[in-house]
Enzyme design. Structure first.
Site, PDB file in Angstrom:
ATOM      1  N   SER A 145       0.854  -1.192   0.000  1.00 46.29           N
ATOM      2  CA  SER A 145       0.000   0.000   0.000  1.00 46.29           C
ATOM      3  C   SER A 145       0.885   1.234   0.000  1.00 46.29           C
ATOM      4  O   SER A 145       2.025   1.188   0.472  1.00 46.29           O
ATOM      5  CB  SER A 145      -0.871   0.024   1.258  1.00 46.29           C
ATOM      6  OG  SER A 145      -1.464   1.294   1.434  1.00 46.29           O
ATOM      7  N   TYR A 158      -1.315  -0.445  10.091  1.00 42.31           N
ATOM      8  CA  TYR A 158      -1.386  -0.826   8.665  1.00 42.31           C
ATOM      9  C   TYR A 158      -0.102  -0.401   7.931  1.00 42.31           C
ATOM     10  O   TYR A 158       0.442  -1.168   7.123  1.00 42.31           O
ATOM     11  CB  TYR A 158      -2.618  -0.137   8.071  1.00 42.31           C
ATOM     12  CG  TYR A 158      -2.968  -0.471   6.650  1.00 42.31           C
ATOM     13  CD1 TYR A 158      -3.561  -1.681   6.316  1.00 42.31           C
ATOM     14  CD2 TYR A 158      -2.754   0.462   5.629  1.00 42.31           C
ATOM     15  CE1 TYR A 158      -3.921  -1.956   5.004  1.00 42.31           C
ATOM     16  CE2 TYR A 158      -3.111   0.196   4.319  1.00 42.31           C
ATOM     17  CZ  TYR A 158      -3.688  -1.019   4.012  1.00 42.31           C
ATOM     18  OH  TYR A 158      -4.048  -1.287   2.713  1.00 42.31           O
TER      19      TYR A 158
HETATM   20  N1  LIG Z   1      -8.699  -0.531  -1.484  1.00 39.85           N
HETATM   21  C1  LIG Z   1      -7.637   0.227  -1.410  1.00 39.85           C
HETATM   22  O1  LIG Z   1      -7.704   1.452  -1.603  1.00 39.85           O
HETATM   23  C2  LIG Z   1      -6.287  -0.359  -1.100  1.00 39.85           C
HETATM   24  C3  LIG Z   1      -5.189   0.501  -1.145  1.00 39.85           C
HETATM   25  C4  LIG Z   1      -3.925  -0.017  -0.875  1.00 39.85           C
HETATM   26  C5  LIG Z   1      -3.774  -1.361  -0.565  1.00 39.85           C
HETATM   27  N2  LIG Z   1      -4.866  -2.165  -0.503  1.00 39.85           N
HETATM   28  C6  LIG Z   1      -4.639  -3.563  -0.151  1.00 39.85           C
HETATM   29  O2  LIG Z   1      -5.190  -4.400  -1.147  1.00 39.85           O
HETATM   30  C7  LIG Z   1      -5.619  -5.629  -0.550  1.00 39.85           C
HETATM   31  C8  LIG Z   1      -7.064  -5.869  -0.922  1.00 39.85           C
HETATM   32  O3  LIG Z   1      -7.835  -4.794  -0.431  1.00 39.85           O
HETATM   33  P1  LIG Z   1      -9.347  -4.562  -0.855  1.00 39.85           P
HETATM   34  O4  LIG Z   1      -9.577  -3.101  -0.833  1.00 39.85           O
HETATM   35  O5  LIG Z   1      -9.683  -5.354  -2.042  1.00 39.85           O
HETATM   36  O6  LIG Z   1     -10.075  -5.166   0.441  1.00 39.85           O
HETATM   37  P2  LIG Z   1     -11.555  -5.716   0.651  1.00 39.85           P
HETATM   38  O7  LIG Z   1     -12.459  -5.272  -0.427  1.00 39.85           O
HETATM   39  O8  LIG Z   1     -11.885  -5.388   2.073  1.00 39.85           O
HETATM   40  O9  LIG Z   1     -11.358  -7.311   0.513  1.00 39.85           O
HETATM   41  C9  LIG Z   1     -10.511  -7.955   1.391  1.00 39.85           C
HETATM   42  C10 LIG Z   1     -10.365  -9.382   0.970  1.00 39.85           C
HETATM   43  O10 LIG Z   1      -9.411  -9.987   1.836  1.00 39.85           O
HETATM   44  C11 LIG Z   1      -9.995 -11.126   2.445  1.00 39.85           C
HETATM   45  N3  LIG Z   1      -9.427 -11.299   3.771  1.00 39.85           N
HETATM   46  C12 LIG Z   1      -9.363 -10.408   4.787  1.00 39.85           C
HETATM   47  N4  LIG Z   1      -8.765 -10.952   5.850  1.00 39.85           N
HETATM   48  C13 LIG Z   1      -8.440 -12.218   5.494  1.00 39.85           C
HETATM   49  C14 LIG Z   1      -7.791 -13.291   6.148  1.00 39.85           C
HETATM   50  N5  LIG Z   1      -7.362 -13.167   7.414  1.00 39.85           N
HETATM   51  N6  LIG Z   1      -7.615 -14.449   5.478  1.00 39.85           N
HETATM   52  C15 LIG Z   1      -8.048 -14.600   4.207  1.00 39.85           C
HETATM   53  N7  LIG Z   1      -8.665 -13.620   3.539  1.00 39.85           N
HETATM   54  C16 LIG Z   1      -8.856 -12.448   4.175  1.00 39.85           C
HETATM   55  C17 LIG Z   1     -11.472 -10.882   2.452  1.00 39.85           C
HETATM   56  O11 LIG Z   1     -12.135 -12.130   2.516  1.00 39.85           O
HETATM   57  P3  LIG Z   1     -13.577 -12.301   3.251  1.00 39.85           P
HETATM   58  O12 LIG Z   1     -14.505 -11.413   2.513  1.00 39.85           O
HETATM   59  O13 LIG Z   1     -13.911 -13.746   3.113  1.00 39.85           O
HETATM   60  O14 LIG Z   1     -13.373 -11.867   4.669  1.00 39.85           O
HETATM   61  C18 LIG Z   1     -11.638 -10.181   1.098  1.00 39.85           C
HETATM   62  O15 LIG Z   1     -11.683 -11.108   0.049  1.00 39.85           O
HETATM   63  C19 LIG Z   1      -5.373  -5.490   0.939  1.00 39.85           C
HETATM   64  O16 LIG Z   1      -4.152  -6.078   1.277  1.00 39.85           O
HETATM   65  C20 LIG Z   1      -5.291  -4.000   1.143  1.00 39.85           C
HETATM   66  O17 LIG Z   1      -4.529  -3.661   2.262  1.00 39.85           O
HETATM   67  C21 LIG Z   1      -6.119  -1.702  -0.761  1.00 39.85           C
END
Ligand SMILES: NC(=O)c1ccc[n+]([C@@H]2O[C@H](COP(=O)([O-])OP(=O)(O)OC[C@H]3O[C@@H](n4cnc5c(N)ncnc54)[C@H](OP(=O)(O)O)[C@@H]3O)[C@@H](O)[C@H]2O)c1
Length: 247
Positions: A145, A158
């Site tokens: 991130s 984070y």
């Molecule tokens: N969105 C952003 O702006 C952004 C920016 C920078 C980095 N990121 C990073 O990108 C990644 C994905 O983010 P996102 O925005 O797509 O998040 P999201 O929409 O909240 O989805 C999170 C995903 O991770 C899974 N998950 C969470 N905890 C878990 C665990 N302990 N074991 C297995 N699966 C788990 C969830 O599964 P369940 O639904 O089954 O719980 C879901 O599929 C993350 O690492 C986040 O930090 C996101």
């Protein structure tokens, strides 16, 4: 390992960025996908159904990446059930936020975030790395991130987890490069997902030169490139994808 069927594993593949990565890796690179999720089986099945509807192959794999015993057990069981398979692409995407000023941050909020993003990388990658070394080819892509690059106020936990993940990416890249395994990190800025749905996009986009949040497909395209043969000479890198935001 010649002749083995090659798979891609995406942690947190049920929603958001992970879901888009699953779909893109199947569509663009033809990998059978292991869609990992923690709790949302309906969304994981939906990801699988989209891949299959596009002519691809997928299976869902439930485990909590922060739980080492559970993760190890699921991955070892998968391996036993697929003796002719090898997971050659690993996308460590599962991540959570528990935001708050450090002054008020409870130990549990610190621990849960580190356990998922940073320890999750260890728990998932460790049981698979020996197979990759023997296979003499692999792609490991860690979703970090912008917070791990520059630090974000209100996200000490984070930011620490993601900065740690970046350090691990650079170290592991050097350890496994001789075996043709690349290890890279992707550092997204604001991307439209459930994780950012509570944020005020109309205000925050003023901070972004491209004047909008990114889409999950844009991140997935970058991950696909890094997972492809076209990215063979890129390793130990952190690729920013943030619409031009730099501190
Ligand atoms: N969105 C952003 O702006 C952004 C920016 C920078 C980095 N990121 C990073 O990108 C990644 C994905 O983010 P996102 O925005 O797509 O998040 P999201 O929409 O909240 O989805 C999170 C995903 O991770 C899974 N998950 C969470 N905890 C878990 C665990 N302990 N074991 C297995 N699966 C788990 C969830 O599964 P369940 O639904 O089954 O719980 C879901 O599929 C993350 O690492 C986040 O930090 C996101």
């Amino acid at each position: 390992m010649e002749g083995k069927k090659k798979y891609a594993l995406v942690t947190g593949g049920s929603r958001g960025i992970g879901k888009a990565v699953c779909i893109a890796l199947a569509k663009d690179l033809g990998y059978p996908i292991l869609v990992n999720y923690r709790s949302d089986s309906e969304s994981a099945e939906e990801t699988k159904d989209i891949i299959v509807a596009n002519g691809g192959e997928a299976e869902v794999l439930q485990f909590d990446v922060s739980n080492q015993i559970e993760t190890n057990l699921q991955l070892i069981t998968w391996r036993e059930q697929h003796p002719t398979g090898v997971i050659e692409v690993i996308v460590n995407n599962a991540g959570i936020t528990r935001d708050g000023l450090f002054m008020w941050m409870e130990k549990d909020d610190w621990k849960k975030v580190i356990d998922t993003s940073l320890n999750g990388f260890y728990n998932v990658t460790k049981p698979l790395i020996q197979d990759l070394l023997r296979h003499r080819y692999g792609r490991i892509i860690n979703i970090a991130s912008i917070s791990g690059v520059k630090g974000t106020s209100g996200q000490a936990n984070y930011s620490a987890a993601k900065a740690g993940l970046i350090g691990a990416t650079k170290a592991l890249a050097q350890e496994v490069a001789r075996r043709n395994i690349t290890v890279n990190a992707v550092a997204p800025g604001f991307i439209q997902t459930d994780m950012t749905s509570g944020l005020d996009e109309s205000e925050l986009k003023k901070l972004i030169p491209l004047n909008r949040f990114g889409t999950v497909e844009e991140v997935a395209d970058l991950v696909c490139f890094l997972a492809s043969k076209k990215a063979s000479y890129i390793t130990g890198e952190v690729i920013n994808i943030n619409g031009g935001v730099y501190s």
